[in-house]
Design a protein around this motif. Structure first.
Motif, PDB file in Angstrom:
ATOM      1  N   LEU A 173       0.861  -1.180   0.000  1.00 33.03           N
ATOM      2  CA  LEU A 173       0.000   0.000   0.000  1.00 33.03           C
ATOM      3  C   LEU A 173       0.900   1.233   0.000  1.00 33.03           C
ATOM      4  O   LEU A 173       1.900   1.289   0.714  1.00 33.03           O
ATOM      5  N   GLU A 174       0.504   2.239  -0.788  1.00 32.97           N
ATOM      6  CA  GLU A 174       1.305   3.468  -0.869  1.00 32.97           C
ATOM      7  C   GLU A 174       1.455   4.120   0.492  1.00 32.97           C
ATOM      8  O   GLU A 174       0.507   4.146   1.285  1.00 32.97           O
ATOM      9  N   GLN A 175       2.606   4.697   0.753  1.00 33.77           N
ATOM     10  CA  GLN A 175       2.892   5.416   1.999  1.00 33.77           C
ATOM     11  C   GLN A 175       2.796   4.525   3.229  1.00 33.77           C
ATOM     12  O   GLN A 175       2.594   5.011   4.341  1.00 33.77           O
ATOM     13  N   LEU A 217     -11.158  -4.248   1.691  1.00 31.99           N
ATOM     14  CA  LEU A 217     -11.089  -2.912   2.305  1.00 31.99           C
ATOM     15  C   LEU A 217      -9.828  -2.857   3.163  1.00 31.99           C
ATOM     16  O   LEU A 217      -9.807  -3.352   4.289  1.00 31.99           O
ATOM     17  N   GLN A 218      -8.764  -2.296   2.573  1.00 33.36           N
ATOM     18  CA  GLN A 218      -7.465  -2.204   3.237  1.00 33.36           C
ATOM     19  C   GLN A 218      -7.159  -0.739   3.537  1.00 33.36           C
ATOM     20  O   GLN A 218      -7.257   0.109   2.651  1.00 33.36           O
ATOM     21  N   ILE A 219      -6.788  -0.476   4.770  1.00 32.79           N
ATOM     22  CA  ILE A 219      -6.598   0.891   5.230  1.00 32.79           C
ATOM     23  C   ILE A 219      -5.202   1.015   5.827  1.00 32.79           C
ATOM     24  O   ILE A 219      -4.901   0.354   6.823  1.00 32.79           O
ATOM     25  N   ALA A 220      -4.361   1.844   5.234  1.00 35.19           N
ATOM     26  CA  ALA A 220      -3.032   2.089   5.808  1.00 35.19           C
ATOM     27  C   ALA A 220      -3.108   3.283   6.742  1.00 35.19           C
ATOM     28  O   ALA A 220      -3.660   4.329   6.383  1.00 35.19           O
ATOM     29  N   CYS A 221      -2.577   3.103   7.955  1.00 32.25           N
ATOM     30  CA  CYS A 221      -2.628   4.162   8.959  1.00 32.25           C
ATOM     31  C   CYS A 221      -1.226   4.573   9.382  1.00 32.25           C
ATOM     32  O   CYS A 221      -0.325   3.737   9.489  1.00 32.25           O
ATOM     33  N   ALA A 222      -1.076   5.866   9.675  1.00 34.29           N
ATOM     34  CA  ALA A 222       0.146   6.390  10.297  1.00 34.29           C
ATOM     35  C   ALA A 222      -0.196   6.731  11.738  1.00 34.29           C
ATOM     36  O   ALA A 222      -1.147   7.477  12.001  1.00 34.29           O
ATOM     37  N   CYS A 263      -3.668   5.791   3.243  1.00 31.32           N
ATOM     38  CA  CYS A 263      -3.971   5.144   1.967  1.00 31.32           C
ATOM     39  C   CYS A 263      -5.151   4.210   2.171  1.00 31.32           C
ATOM     40  O   CYS A 263      -5.264   3.527   3.191  1.00 31.32           O
ATOM     41  N   LEU A 264      -6.016   4.199   1.174  1.00 31.09           N
ATOM     42  CA  LEU A 264      -7.228   3.404   1.237  1.00 31.09           C
ATOM     43  C   LEU A 264      -7.302   2.590  -0.042  1.00 31.09           C
ATOM     44  O   LEU A 264      -7.231   3.139  -1.136  1.00 31.09           O
ATOM     45  N   SER A 265      -7.400   1.259   0.115  1.00 29.28           N
ATOM     46  CA  SER A 265      -7.522   0.400  -1.058  1.00 29.28           C
ATOM     47  C   SER A 265      -8.848  -0.339  -0.979  1.00 29.28           C
ATOM     48  O   SER A 265      -9.106  -1.071  -0.026  1.00 29.28           O
ATOM     49  N   LEU A 266      -9.676  -0.129  -1.981  1.00 31.17           N
ATOM     50  CA  LEU A 266     -11.051  -0.603  -1.954  1.00 31.17           C
ATOM     51  C   LEU A 266     -11.383  -1.369  -3.213  1.00 31.17           C
ATOM     52  O   LEU A 266     -10.903  -1.025  -4.295  1.00 31.17           O
ATOM     53  N   LEU A 297      -6.798   5.269  -2.782  1.00 32.77           N
ATOM     54  CA  LEU A 297      -6.882   6.702  -2.522  1.00 32.77           C
ATOM     55  C   LEU A 297      -5.760   7.084  -1.574  1.00 32.77           C
ATOM     56  O   LEU A 297      -5.576   6.458  -0.532  1.00 32.77           O
ATOM     57  N   SER A 298      -5.008   8.120  -1.904  1.00 34.79           N
ATOM     58  CA  SER A 298      -3.924   8.597  -1.047  1.00 34.79           C
ATOM     59  C   SER A 298      -4.471   9.601  -0.039  1.00 34.79           C
ATOM     60  O   SER A 298      -5.625  10.044  -0.137  1.00 34.79           O
ATOM     61  N   SER A 299      -3.628   9.992   0.912  1.00 35.42           N
ATOM     62  CA  SER A 299      -4.104  10.982   1.893  1.00 35.42           C
ATOM     63  C   SER A 299      -4.429  12.307   1.204  1.00 35.42           C
ATOM     64  O   SER A 299      -5.367  12.995   1.600  1.00 35.42           O
TER      65      SER A 299
END
Lengths: 212, 212
Positions: free
Chosen positions: A121-123, A134-139, A160-163, B3-5
Motif C-alpha cells: 500500500l502506498e505510503q 477494504l485495506q486501510i493504511a494508517c500512520a 492510503c485506502l484500497s477498496l 486513494l492517497s491521503s
C-alpha cells in the motif's frame, strides 16, 4: 435478569470475560498488518477499531497486550515503525482470520502461517492483506497506555485506502454488506450481515424515512 | 482503487464524512440514556462503544459533540451526574433509534419524542431503555477531550446489567444475534445479523475448529 457490580465481580474469570466482551454488541472483524524495521511481517485479529473523525480521517484502536499475547508483537511493530494496516475480514476468511489469534512465535508471520497474502500500500511500511476488499493504511498519530487498566489506545490517520472497485456509493458511503464482510461478537463468534436499510438525516419536525 | 491521503483530503466534506464513517466496518447500534441532575432525561444513538476490559468491566465510548448536536446534551449530563446507560438497539426499533439523532431542543426528551420507555436500573441515576434486551448502566471513570480533534473519550465501569432471560450461554457469552440486535454501518445504515459461528481458542499447532 439484573446483575449488580458485586455480582459481576464475583463471576468466574473466564465466564466474566466472555460476558463483558459481548456487551458492546456487534464489532468489526479487522486484521491488523504490521512489520518490524527489518520487514518481518505480523498479522493479528482485533475487534476494537472505531471512528474518531473524518477531517483528518482518524481511526482509534484498542490493543490489550499481555506479555505472551499476539497483540504484543503488533504493538511493538507499530511503536517502532508508526505504520499499520487495518483490513476488513471477508466472511469467507473468518476461519483463517481467527487462527491469527494463536500465539505464534515472534519469527513466524501469521500471513504465512494462516494463509494470507501481503499487499503493498502506498505510503505504508506495513503490509495490507490482499484477501481483504477494504485495506486501510494508517500512520500512528497518538499512543496512550490507559492508566485505568493498562490497555493501549492507538490513534491513526488514514494515509492510503484500497477498496474493491464499485464499493463506494455516489454519496461516498460503502456498502459493507455487499462486500460480504464479517461482524464479530464476544471473543469468538463471526457473523454474516444482511443488506442494510438507510435512513435520511433525522429532523425533529419530520417523520423518519428511508433513503431510496 | 487506491486513494492517497492527498486524494482523501481533497474530497468534498460530506462525501468524505460518509466514506470515513464506513471504514471501521460493522458497529453496534447503542442508545445512550442520561438524565440531568433534575432528572430530565435524554437519549441519543451512538455507534462507537468498545470493550476495554473485563476485570473491572470497562467500556469505552466516543462522543463527537458540536455546539448544536444531540451528543452535547448527553455529554453534559454524563459529566454532571457520572451516570449513563448503554442500550443495545433491537432491529425492530431502528427507525425510532435513528430518529433520536434529530436535534431536539434541550427540554424535549427523546424518550418521549421517539417512543421509548425509561427503565430503572440499580445504582444508576440515568434511565435505561425498556425496549432494549441488553441494558448496561455505567459509572463514568475517566473523561478525556482528545487533543487531536476535540472528540471526547468516555470510559465507564459497568455497575448494573439488565438482560433478557435466557440470553446468556453456559460459558457467559451472549447470543446477540438471537436477541435480534441491529448493526450499523456508516452514518445511517442499519443491518440485521445472522447467527454466528463460534471458534475454539486458537493454538499455533492446531487446526482451527468450530465450537459445538
Amino acid at each position: 435478569m439484573q446483575l449488580s457490580s458485586e455480582q459481576l465481580a464475583a463471576l468466574p474469570r473466564r465466564y466474566r470475560a466472555q460476558l463483558i466482551n459481548c456487551l458492546p454488541g456487534f464489532k468489526p472483524a479487522v486484521l491488523v498488518g504490521t512489520a518490524d524495521k527489518e520487514g518481518n511481517s505480523n498479522l493479528a485479529i482485533v475487534n476494537s477499531v472505531f471512528h474518531l473523525g473524518a477531517a483528518p480521517p482518524l481511526l482509534g484502536m484498542i490493543l490489550r497486550p499481555d506479555p505472551e499475547g499476539t497483540e504484543r508483537h503488533t504493538l511493538e511493530n507499530i511503536l517502532a515503525t508508526k505504520s499499520y494496516t487495518l483490513n476488513a475480514v471477508p466472511a469467507s476468511h473468518v476461519t483463517a482470520a481467527h487462527q491469527t489469534s494463536a500465539r505464534y512465535p515472534r519469527d513466524t508471520s501469521e500471513f504465512t502461517a494462516c494463509g494470507f497474502t501481503e499487499a503493498a500500500l502506498e505510503q505504508s511500511h506495513a503490509p495490507g492483506v490482499s484477501e481483504s476488499p477494504l485495506q486501510i493504511a494508517c500512520a500512528l498519530q497518538e499512543h496512550q497506555e490507559l492508566a485505568i487498566n493498562g490497555t493501549h489506545l492507538l490513534i491513526g490517520e488514514v494515509v492510503c485506502l484500497s477498496l474493491a472497485d464499485g464499493a463506494v456509493r455516489e454519496d461516498g458511503s460503502i456498502d459493507l454488506a455487499a462486500l460480504n464482510l464479517a461482524a464479530v461478537t464476544g471473543l469468538d463468534s463471526y457473523h454474516n450481515v444482511a443488506p442494510g436499510q438507510r435512513f435520511a438525516y433525522a429532523k425533529p419536525d419530520q417523520d423518519p424515512h428511508l433513503l431510496d
